[in-house]
Design a protein around this motif. Structure first.
Motif, PDB file in Angstrom:
ATOM      1  N   ASN A 110       0.841  -1.191   0.000  1.00  0.00           N
ATOM      2  CA  ASN A 110       0.000   0.000   0.000  1.00  0.00           C
ATOM      3  C   ASN A 110       0.875   1.240   0.000  1.00  0.00           C
ATOM      4  OD1 ASN A 110      -2.047   1.858   0.192  1.00  0.00           O
ATOM      5  ND2 ASN A 110      -2.605   1.351   2.307  1.00  0.00           N
ATOM      6  N   THR A 111       1.131   1.757  -1.152  1.00  0.00           N
ATOM      7  CA  THR A 111       2.026   2.927  -1.287  1.00  0.00           C
ATOM      8  C   THR A 111       1.344   4.231  -0.898  1.00  0.00           C
ATOM      9  OG1 THR A 111       1.380   3.120  -3.623  1.00  0.00           O
ATOM     10  CG2 THR A 111       3.349   1.794  -3.112  1.00  0.00           C
ATOM     11  N   GLU A 112       0.033   4.215  -0.722  1.00  0.00           N
ATOM     12  CA  GLU A 112      -0.696   5.437  -0.370  1.00  0.00           C
ATOM     13  C   GLU A 112      -0.790   5.644   1.139  1.00  0.00           C
ATOM     14  OE1 GLU A 112      -4.479   5.257  -2.196  1.00  0.00           O
ATOM     15  OE2 GLU A 112      -3.687   5.298  -4.257  1.00  0.00           O
ATOM     16  N   ALA A 113      -0.377   4.662   1.920  1.00  0.00           N
ATOM     17  CA  ALA A 113      -0.431   4.795   3.378  1.00  0.00           C
ATOM     18  C   ALA A 113       0.546   5.871   3.847  1.00  0.00           C
ATOM     19  CB  ALA A 113      -0.096   3.468   4.040  1.00  0.00           C
ATOM     20  N   GLU A 114       0.126   6.647   4.823  1.00  0.00           N
ATOM     21  CA  GLU A 114       0.960   7.731   5.334  1.00  0.00           C
ATOM     22  C   GLU A 114       2.156   7.171   6.098  1.00  0.00           C
ATOM     23  OE1 GLU A 114       0.361  11.961   7.722  1.00  0.00           O
ATOM     24  OE2 GLU A 114      -1.151  10.370   7.864  1.00  0.00           O
ATOM     25  N   TYR A 115       3.316   7.702   5.828  1.00  0.00           N
ATOM     26  CA  TYR A 115       4.566   7.206   6.424  1.00  0.00           C
ATOM     27  C   TYR A 115       5.189   8.311   7.264  1.00  0.00           C
ATOM     28  CZ  TYR A 115       9.307   5.358   6.800  1.00  0.00           C
ATOM     29  OH  TYR A 115      10.519   4.898   7.275  1.00  0.00           O
ATOM     30  N   LYS A 116       5.287   8.087   8.609  1.00  0.00           N
ATOM     31  CA  LYS A 116       5.847   9.067   9.529  1.00  0.00           C
ATOM     32  C   LYS A 116       6.914   8.386  10.396  1.00  0.00           C
ATOM     33  CE  LYS A 116       1.817  12.105   9.940  1.00  0.00           C
ATOM     34  NZ  LYS A 116       0.839  12.730  10.891  1.00  0.00           N
ATOM     35  N   PRO A 117       8.136   8.285   9.904  1.00  0.00           N
ATOM     36  CA  PRO A 117       9.178   7.586  10.668  1.00  0.00           C
ATOM     37  C   PRO A 117       9.585   8.311  11.947  1.00  0.00           C
ATOM     38  CG  PRO A 117      10.111   8.662   8.733  1.00  0.00           C
ATOM     39  CD  PRO A 117       8.619   8.765   8.590  1.00  0.00           C
ATOM     40  N   ASN A 118       9.346   9.617  12.042  1.00  0.00           N
ATOM     41  CA  ASN A 118       9.772  10.378  13.219  1.00  0.00           C
ATOM     42  C   ASN A 118       8.620  10.663  14.196  1.00  0.00           C
ATOM     43  OD1 ASN A 118      12.449  10.620  12.219  1.00  0.00           O
ATOM     44  ND2 ASN A 118      11.786  12.309  10.877  1.00  0.00           N
ATOM     45  N   TRP A 119       7.435  10.053  13.942  1.00  0.00           N
ATOM     46  CA  TRP A 119       6.285  10.282  14.828  1.00  0.00           C
ATOM     47  C   TRP A 119       6.509   9.588  16.166  1.00  0.00           C
ATOM     48  CZ3 TRP A 119       2.929   7.039  17.361  1.00  0.00           C
ATOM     49  CH2 TRP A 119       1.779   7.633  17.910  1.00  0.00           C
ATOM     50  N   GLU A 120       6.206  10.280  17.273  1.00  0.00           N
ATOM     51  CA  GLU A 120       6.430   9.668  18.587  1.00  0.00           C
ATOM     52  C   GLU A 120       5.368  10.026  19.626  1.00  0.00           C
ATOM     53  OE1 GLU A 120       9.392  13.119  20.411  1.00  0.00           O
ATOM     54  OE2 GLU A 120      10.201  11.155  19.868  1.00  0.00           O
ATOM     55  N   HIS A 121       4.470  10.975  19.353  1.00  0.00           N
ATOM     56  CA  HIS A 121       3.498  11.361  20.381  1.00  0.00           C
ATOM     57  C   HIS A 121       2.246  11.932  19.739  1.00  0.00           C
ATOM     58  CE1 HIS A 121       1.882  12.794  24.180  1.00  0.00           C
ATOM     59  NE2 HIS A 121       1.650  13.976  23.600  1.00  0.00           N
ATOM     60  N   SER A 122       1.082  11.588  20.394  1.00  0.00           N
ATOM     61  CA  SER A 122      -0.188  12.153  19.976  1.00  0.00           C
ATOM     62  C   SER A 122      -1.037  12.371  21.231  1.00  0.00           C
ATOM     63  CB  SER A 122      -0.925  11.230  19.003  1.00  0.00           C
ATOM     64  OG  SER A 122      -2.245  11.705  18.772  1.00  0.00           O
ATOM     65  N   THR A 123      -1.353  13.608  21.518  1.00  0.00           N
ATOM     66  CA  THR A 123      -2.160  13.907  22.704  1.00  0.00           C
ATOM     67  C   THR A 123      -3.545  13.289  22.604  1.00  0.00           C
ATOM     68  OG1 THR A 123      -0.987  16.007  22.994  1.00  0.00           O
ATOM     69  CG2 THR A 123      -3.095  15.765  24.136  1.00  0.00           C
ATOM     70  N   LYS A 124      -4.119  13.310  21.407  1.00  0.00           N
ATOM     71  CA  LYS A 124      -5.452  12.724  21.220  1.00  0.00           C
ATOM     72  C   LYS A 124      -5.447  11.228  21.548  1.00  0.00           C
ATOM     73  CE  LYS A 124      -6.977  15.991  17.682  1.00  0.00           C
ATOM     74  NZ  LYS A 124      -7.457  16.140  16.275  1.00  0.00           N
ATOM     75  N   ILE A 125      -4.445  10.526  21.048  1.00  0.00           N
ATOM     76  CA  ILE A 125      -4.364   9.089  21.304  1.00  0.00           C
ATOM     77  C   ILE A 125      -4.163   8.815  22.788  1.00  0.00           C
ATOM     78  CG2 ILE A 125      -2.988   7.013  20.909  1.00  0.00           C
ATOM     79  CD1 ILE A 125      -2.496   7.969  18.077  1.00  0.00           C
TER      80      ILE A 125
END
Length: 294
Positions: free
Chosen positions: A76-91
């Motif tokens: 799935n080449t359309e999936a968003e790729y965030k290698p540096n993501w580490e935090h989400s307040t909502k989650i």
């Protein structure tokens, strides 16, 4: 292409297994979900409420365990790729707030039902409660009717719409007295008296069991609970009083002595036309040390 095919196969297998498990679940005889009295109905409601509350977490987790691998598959080449993501307040808010709210809700339900469904709590009724003394033995159940002065083995009867107070003890190892469709199991322990109040709202023959493993003959710790109308109950009392056997010291000693024979063969239903008035008390005191002045 190969990964895509494997993903579809995994989704199909998951769906098939889920359907099979659901089929097996609903094809069984779930007596807890077929209550025949107010206590059983309240406990059924408690089980359903608890499961639905916990499903708020379980269902999304099961969904995401299938959805995430499918969405972020290698092809799935359309999936968003965030290698540096580490935090989400909502989650963080969701994964902490939702479980805490569910725990609070379950705690309130448990607190409320603990008092409302106390097995010792009297059932409100305009009819006088029927008292039945229950003795767990190897490998049978003895029922004594102190007011009617009769006793039975592996069969108990009571009228519908009338509260029944079961006084429970054991003349052997610990067991658990349980009529699933009426609700509220309680432990039968030697030297102690436990109590449970039940009421049947429908006529029928209900299964009674021991819910606590008690040895090699445990499979035979079963009995039938007959809920009848008042007229049929009165006639049954008369039939038992017409029986030949009496539950005296010698007869009771015989019930205790032939326990080895009932490891493989259940004890037959037996009626006793009379019983010693203090038999239940004597059984308790035999194990509590009261008879020895302790």
């Amino acid at each position: 292409m190969k990964i895509k095919c494997n993903t579809k196969v995994a989704l199909m297998l998951t769906a098939v297994l889920s359907l099979v498990l659901l089929g097996l679940l609903f094809s069984t005889n779930m007596v807890l979900f077929d209550p025949k009295g107010p206590i059983g109905e309240a406990q059924q409601s408690l089980i359903v409420t608890s499961v639905l509350l916990m499903a708020i977490i379980i269902v999304p987790v099961l969904f995401m365990s299938v959805y995430f691998p499918y969405k972020y598959r290698h092809t799935n080449t359309e999936a968003e790729y965030k290698p540096n993501w580490e935090h989400s307040t909502k989650i963080e808010i969701i994964v902490w707030a939702v479980p805490c709210l569910i725990i609070l809700a379950l705690g309130w339900v448990t607190y409320h039902s603990t008092f409302a469904l106390d097995p010792r709590k009297d059932i409100v009724s305009d009819k006088k409660p029927l008292t039945i003394q229950v003795v767990a033995m190897n490998w049978k159940w003895l029922f004594i009717y102190p007011e009617q002065q009769i006793a039975t083995v592996n069969e108990v009867r009571f009228p519908i719409d009338r509260p029944v107070e079961f006084l429970v003890t054991s003349d052997t190892t610990m067991n658990s007295f349980f009529i699933p469709q009426l609700g509220s199991q309680v432990y039968a322990m030697a030297g102690m008296e436990n109590r449970v109040n039940l009421l049947a709202s429908e006529q029928g023959i209900y299964r009674g069991v021991s819910a606590n493993y008690s040895g090699y003959g445990f499979a035979n710790m079963r009995f039938k609970a007959h809920a009848t109308d008042e007229a049929a109950f009165g006639q049954w009392i008369s039939d038992v009083k017409a029986a030949d056997a009496q539950l005296d010291e010698e007869t009771y000693a015989g019930l205790t002595a032939n326990a080895k024979e009932q490891i493989k063969v259940p004890h037959p239903v037996t009626y006793y036309a009379s019983v010693e008035p203090l038999k239940f008390k004597d059984i308790i005191e035999k194990h509590s040390g009261a008879q020895n002045g302790l």
